[in-house]
Design an enzyme around this catalytic site. Structure first.
Site, short mmCIF file in Angstrom:
data_model
loop_
_atom_site.label_atom_id
_atom_site.label_comp_id
_atom_site.label_asym_id
_atom_site.label_seq_id
_atom_site.Cartn_x
_atom_site.Cartn_y
_atom_site.Cartn_z
NE ARG A 1 -4.90 1.44 10.74
CZ ARG A 1 -3.87 2.07 9.93
NH1 ARG A 1 -3.26 0.90 9.16
NH2 ARG A 1 -3.73 3.19 9.78
CG HIS B 1 -1.27 -13.83 12.99
ND1 HIS B 1 -2.38 -15.02 12.71
CD2 HIS B 1 -0.84 -13.76 11.56
CE1 HIS B 1 -2.52 -15.08 11.54
NE2 HIS B 1 -1.80 -14.69 10.96
CD GLU C 1 -10.44 -0.17 4.40
OE1 GLU C 1 -10.74 0.36 3.37
OE2 GLU C 1 -11.37 -0.46 5.49
CG ASP D 1 -6.40 -4.29 8.36
OD1 ASP D 1 -6.19 -4.48 7.07
OD2 ASP D 1 -6.07 -3.33 9.01
CE1 TYR E 1 -1.47 -3.39 9.63
CE2 TYR E 1 -2.97 -4.33 10.70
CZ TYR E 1 -2.71 -3.41 9.66
OH TYR E 1 -3.56 -2.68 8.88
CD GLU F 1 -1.14 -1.81 2.56
OE1 GLU F 1 0.04 -2.27 2.30
OE2 GLU F 1 -1.75 -2.44 3.60
CG ASP G 1 -1.55 -3.18 6.27
OD1 ASP G 1 -0.28 -3.49 5.91
OD2 ASP G 1 -1.96 -2.09 6.21
#
Length: 835
Positions: free
Chosen positions: A286, A329, A86, A84, A284, A9, A82
């Site tokens: 979030r 995780h 999104e 998640d 990560y 991204e 990522d």
């Protein structure tokens, strides 16, 4: 040409990953989402099972073109966004938009950007998880429907230009309801009594009377009764205790701790965490998981034992209380526990250190403490004084992650029956406190408790309600109030009066007038959508979609079946909302005085618009007063301004209140009146003094290249001004005593810095391109300033291309066909025939 194309991204993430992969890999960035719902129109086919009409964002056309060309030449395309929802949606949009083949496309995920994690991900690719994609689509579509259908209702019923959002509106409701509690709160007075006793060993300690008094008379009676009292120790109780470390950071707890310990806003915390993640320093950011992997726990154990000793190590496996914490995780932790500090930007380093400390502390031993409580009696009165102390016996995790106010005063060793010497006994007037306003971090905690939003939504939600001007960060130090302290010294009683600030809004979220009006309207008319349980249930539905337990089209259909009729009903039957509040009757004119939201913002109206021919008077409410709380007396005072105080240098001095507070106008110059001074009672002499101060500040202090240099203090601190350029003066300089050499260096350094920013300049067209913050570029022509998209290749673009961008951005001339009423004016109410 590399055989493998990896798409992520962000450019920073791409740069880090490129360093870990060989020459057979090319890593490119999509710069976030490459397509979305259109900006104009709903973009959703309601009748066709809510199918979205996605389109490529105009600023991403060049990016898509590059990615298409690169993917066509690659043997394998790796979608590495990522992990998640999104990120999964970004991967799916890339797959669809670039028309990738399933056989040559692989999806990889990792929760840390390290070489081992990247290589492991490449060895374990998977397919795009369509259930996660559908959960993201459902949220995006439902939020678009709510915003698209409710916002026009607000335009008609409240004020043009307003907007509504599902989670954002609930966040505003939480803040507005807390503000209502505060406004209704009536503080109760009481007196708290303390003293310092001296033990036989000469050590003093503080003790508090176990009962509070409700009146001054009770305090005086008590102090009178103990003038000659003898105090002695009644009981000493010692108890061992422990303090345990909590789990490593989730998104929510990181935002809260960074706010409390570092003073960071939620948005700033997430921006810095993103940079640390993309640089490969933390996992990560979030996540709502508190779990740490077995390997991570072992590494932490090794670091703790080596750095602090075996007695400090206590490996712990944490479990999530939230059943829906499945998207990541691990908790937020450093990618390498051996590194406890980074050589980065100071803010990044502070946040990294906090994350390191929290993760390490979560694997450390409990702190052992000893609590001591001393009860003190006297021979004249039954009430007891109590002293409480807490001593750390073994610091454990507190060695790394100290807690505020954990270790209180160490109490001296005293024995039961020991007579104590008393010092001054002091009873201070206190007030019960109203419920606390929400800080950003406290609001995150509340949203999490209610089950509203998810880790990725907290920061955008809080940012959005501020951008929309429904909520603002308060800056008031509060108002002053008097309190008394009654003292008994030896056998003499005396009273002292002092002052304190209360009801401060500093760094707290405060609803604006328009925020309160919008919230009241939405709660009255869309109560089900703003209901906390309903919003939490919607989040649970998204979680079920992500787990494959619920069809997203069906979920949206059930929501819309109830939602759309409600919108139509409110549009047809609800009353217009203006926040109107009756304040009283103006004795001079006999007309009623009301506060309400007008076309130009909050205002006071004198007169009744429903009475034919009534002459109305209006005045704007200044920023330091609230539509909901302004008093009748304050409202009438506003009509006293503007007023003329007198003359200075044969020019009139006018005092008034504007959008940014009270000011003096003299000779077409505006001089701010200090916040703590009342403009209504400002005297001519004081006004002249402020004008003279301003003249001194504006007077040239020197020249450079035959151009005057002036100095002043602005929003960002002290500065000098030369040739239209503002130059900040940092703490390395003595601002009050700047030398000629100082001024020359400041100006020349600024000119060098400005020249380094310049990329292009076409003087004949007045066009230039300069470097801006965060690696972006600004296109400037006169007063027009345009931030160019990050992927724009400015160095290869020609003047004609820049002129085309400027032409599109230039505002079109407006044709004014309707007269408007000035903010502070007199207006006749329309006749019935006019109506």
């Amino acid at each position: 040409m590399p055989k493998n194309l990896v798409i992520v991204e962000s450019p920073a993430k791409a740069k880090t990953i490129q360093n870990y992969l060989g020459k057979d890999f090319q890593v490119l960035s999509s710069y976030g989402h490459i397509r979305d719902l259109p900006k104009k129109g709903m973009g959703i086919d309601i009748d066709n099972r809510f199918m979205p009409n996605y389109e490529i964002s105009p600023d991403k056309e060049q990016v898509v073109k590059l990615l298409k060309a690169s993917s066509a030449k690659a043997d394998v395309v790796w979608l590495a966004s990522d992990e998640d929802r999104e990120g999964e949606a970004i991967a799916w949009h890339l797959f669809e938009t670039l028309k990738l083949e399933e056989t040559k496309t692989k999806r990889i995920v990792f929760h840390e950007i390290t070489k081992s994690a990247i290589l492991k991900a490449v060895q374990n690719p998977r397919k795009i998880n369509l259930e996660l994609v559908n959960a993201q689509q459902a949220r995006r579509i439902l939020d678009r429907i709510v915003g698209f259908e409710v916002s026009p209702v607000l335009w008609r019923k409240v004020k043009a230009g307003l907007s509504a959002g599902r989670v954002q509106s609930v966040a505003v409701r939480i803040i507005a309801e807390r503000e209502a509690e505060i406004q209704k709160f009536v503080p109760e007075k009481f007196f708290r009594t303390i003293t310092y006793f001296v033990a036989n060993n000469g050590k003093s300690f503080k003790a508090t009377l176990e009962t509070n008094f409700t009146s001054e008379e009770q305090v005086l009676a008590y102090l009178e009764s103990i003038k000659k009292a003898i105090f002695k120790v009644k009981k000493v109780v010692k108890k061992p205790g422990v303090r345990s470390s909590s789990s490593p950071f989730t998104t929510s707890s990181l935002q809260q701790e960074a706010s409390g310990r570092l003073g960071f806003s939620v948005t700033r915390t997430m921006r810095l965490a993103q940079q640390l993640y993309e640089g490969g320093h933390i996992t990560y950011m979030r996540t709502d998981s508190v779990n740490l992997s077995d390997d991570t726990i072992l590494l932490a154990k090794s670091v703790i034992e080596k750095k602090y000793g075996k007695e400090y190590s206590s490996p712990t496996k944490y479990k999530n209380k939230n059943q829906n914490a499945q998207e990541a995780h691990e908790a937020i932790r450093p990618t390498n526990f051996l590194v406890d500090e980074l050589d980065l930007d100071p803010s990044q380093n502070r946040l990294y250190k906090l994350i390191w400390q929290k993760a390490i502390a979560s694997q450390m031993s409990d702190a052992k403490i000893e609590k001591t409580q001393i009860s003190i009696e006297n021979n004249k009165e039954e009430s007891l004084f109590e002293a409480v102390g807490e001593v750390i016996v073994f610091d454990g995790f507190l060695k790394v992650y100290p807690q505020e106010n954990l270790e209180s005063a160490i109490l001296p060793n005293v024995k039961e029956g020991e007579v104590l010497e008393k010092n001054i006994i002091e009873s201070t007037e206190k007030y019960s406190k109203h419920p606390a306003r929400f800080s950003e971090a406290a609001l995150v905690k509340k949203l999490e408790e209610l089950g509203i939003g998810r880790p990725s939504t907290y920061a955008p939600t809080i940012n959005t309600i501020q951008v929309r001007k429904y909520v603002e960060i308060g800056d008031s130090e509060g108002t002053e109030r008097e309190y008394k302290t009654i003292q008994l010294e030896k056998e003499e009683i005396k009273s002292v009066t002092a002052f304190e600030k209360h009801n401060s809004t500093k760094k707290k979220l405060v609803p604006t007038d328009i925020g309160l009006i919008v919230n009241e309207f939405l709660v009255n008319n869309f109560n089900n959508i703003l209901d906390y349980s309903f919003t939490a249930n919607i989040e649970e539905s998204f979680d079920k979609i992500a787990r494959g337990e619920l069809d997203w089209n069906k979920m949206l259909g059930e929501f819309y079946k109830e939602f759309h009729p409600t919108v139509l009903n409110v549009l047809d039957n609800s009353e217009r909302a203006s926040g109107e509040r009756y304040l009283g009757i103006d004795t001079a004119s006999g007309k009623k005085v009301i506060s309400r939201m007008g076309r130009f913002g909050p205002m006071i109206q004198v007169g009744d618009s429903s009475i034919e021919g009534e002459v109305l008077k209006y005045v704007s409410i200044p920023k330091n007063l609230s539509l909901a709380s302004i008093t009748f007396e304050q409202a009438l005072k506003l009509f006293e301004l503007p007023k003329e105080l007198g003359f200075y240098k044969e020019t009139p001095i006018e005092v008034n209140i504007g959008r940014y507070g009270p000011f003096i106008k003299h000779n077409d110059k505006y001089i701010s009146i200090p916040k703590d001074e009342d403009p209504h009672s400002l005297l001519l002499e004081r006004a002249i003094g402020l004008i003279v101060e301003k003249e001194k500040l504006d007077a040239p202090i020197s020249t450079y290249d035959n151009v005057d240099i002036t100095k002043g203090v602005g929003q960002f601190g002290p500065y000098i001004k030369w040739n239209g350029i503002f130059i900040n003066v940092n703490k390395n300089y003595d601002f009050d005593n700047l030398s000629e050499a100082d001024l020359q260096k400041l100006i020349e350094d600024k000119l060098v810095k400005e020249s380094q920013k310049l990329i292009h300049e076409w003087k004949e067209e007045g066009v230039k391109v300069e470097k801006a913050r965060w690696g972006r570029f600004n296109l400037i022509q006169g007063k027009i300033k345009i931030e160019l998209p990050k992927e724009t290749n400015v160095k290869e673009m020609k003047l004609e291309e820049f002129l085309l961008i400027l032409e599109k951005k230039k505002p079109k001339p407006k044709v004014v066909t309707k007269k408007t009423t000035p903010k502070n004016s007199v207006k006749k109410s329309p006749k019935k025939s006019d109506k």
